[in-house]
Enzyme design. Structure first.
Site: not given
Length: 298
Positions: A36, A119, A137, A192, A199
DNA sequence: TTCCCGAGAT
DNA sequence: ATCTCCGGAA
């Protein structure tokens, strides 16, 4: 409605989740935290090789805590934002000393660790420990805003509305909440996306308020105008640090530092160069020796 | 140019 | 709330 979204994303996640080495229980909570931190403002594709080598070298917090700063900065390589490397090591020392080398599992304690912000604390709590915590995030903000509100999220800090939305949308079931966080984030990273969302292959296109509204504002500038990189202190700091890293790994191994004249050859604007050297010193990323030569910290 | 699984300081 | 931290790639 949201239940349908959740179910489709969970099914999509089962098939399409990228096979990253820190996923699916193949590493420790500490390994998840390292992934992370490395991922902050950095693409996954660049992180994977660094993470793999890093965890091979320092498998746990105690191992990293015992390393020298020079080793840590060198191993960080060209990941960018090298202060993250020092903070990760500070974090390792805190975990090793305060928590007996065992990463705490709750959001508040994680948040108190160096280099761990909102986050990362929530992501580790959710992904590594399976806690029910809303993760926020840039991807999750964008996806939730588009799908549920039908509008683009703004750049900058998360708004109160976005935080409430993430908390409200989080499934009440603990296990489902973890998959929800991961699948929404993954959808934002892979499908996305900010500029050109796919899409046509999105599993929840039929349920998306943004698509139904004709994708209003797609492609608009969402963040404030960025500082140009060429000529910035960031570039100069990067050049200086890269020179020290390469010198250290080179055969011309340094008992002494990079000589002053070689430092000055790195950048024409010496006023800016000196300011950057001072800021690198402030950050603890370099040492300035009495003769003016530079080294990575001991 | 913008974005990338942000954090910390001001 | 805004700014500065790297570096690579679309």
């Amino acid at each position: 409605m949201r239940e349908t979204v959740r179910r489709r994303l969970a099914a999509w996640w089962e098939v399409n989740a990228r096979d990253l080495p820190w996923r699916f229980g193949r590493t420790t909570p500490w390994g998840v935290l390292v992934s992370e931190v490395m991922s902050q403002q950095t693409q996954m594709s660049r992180v994977v090789p660094y993470w793999t080598e890093w965890m091979r070298t320092w498998p746990d917090a105690a191992a990293l805590a015992a390393a020298s700063a020079a080793e840590v900065i060198t191993a960080w390589g060209r990941l960018g934002y090298p202060r993250r490397a020092l903070r990760l090591q500070e974090c390792a020392r805190a975990v090793a000393q305060r928590y007996d080398d065992e990463l705490p599992d709750d959001y508040e304690t994680l948040l108190s660790l160096p280099g761990v912000g909102d986050y990362t604390a929530s992501a580790v709590s959710s992904f590594a420990f399976g806690r029910r915590v809303p993760v926020i995030d840039t991807n999750i903000r964008r996806v939730l805003s588009r799908v549920l509100l039908g509008v683009e999220s703004r750049g900058g800090a998360a708004t109160r509305t976005e935080r409430d939305l993430a908390a409200d949308a989080l499934p009440s079931d603990v296990a489902e909440s973890v998959v929800w966080n991961q699948s929404v984030m993954e959808l934002g990273a892979v499908v996305c996306t900010a500029k050109k969302p796919s899409c046509e292959i999105c599993p929840i296109a039929g349920l998306c308020a943004f698509l139904a509204a004709g994708r209003p504002g797609l492609g608009e500038r969402r963040t404030r105008p960025r500082q140009r990189f060429q000529g910035t202190d960031r570039q100069v700091r990067g050049i200086v640090l890269d020179a020290l890293r390469r010198r250290r790994t080179g055969s011309d191994a340094s008992a002494s530092g990079l000589p002053r004249d070689e430092v000055e050859a790195l950048w024409k604007d010496h006023a800016q160069l000196d300011a950057c050297i001072a800021s690198l010193d402030d950050d603890g990323l370099i040492d300035i020796l009495p003769d003016g030569s530079l080294t990575l910290p001991r």
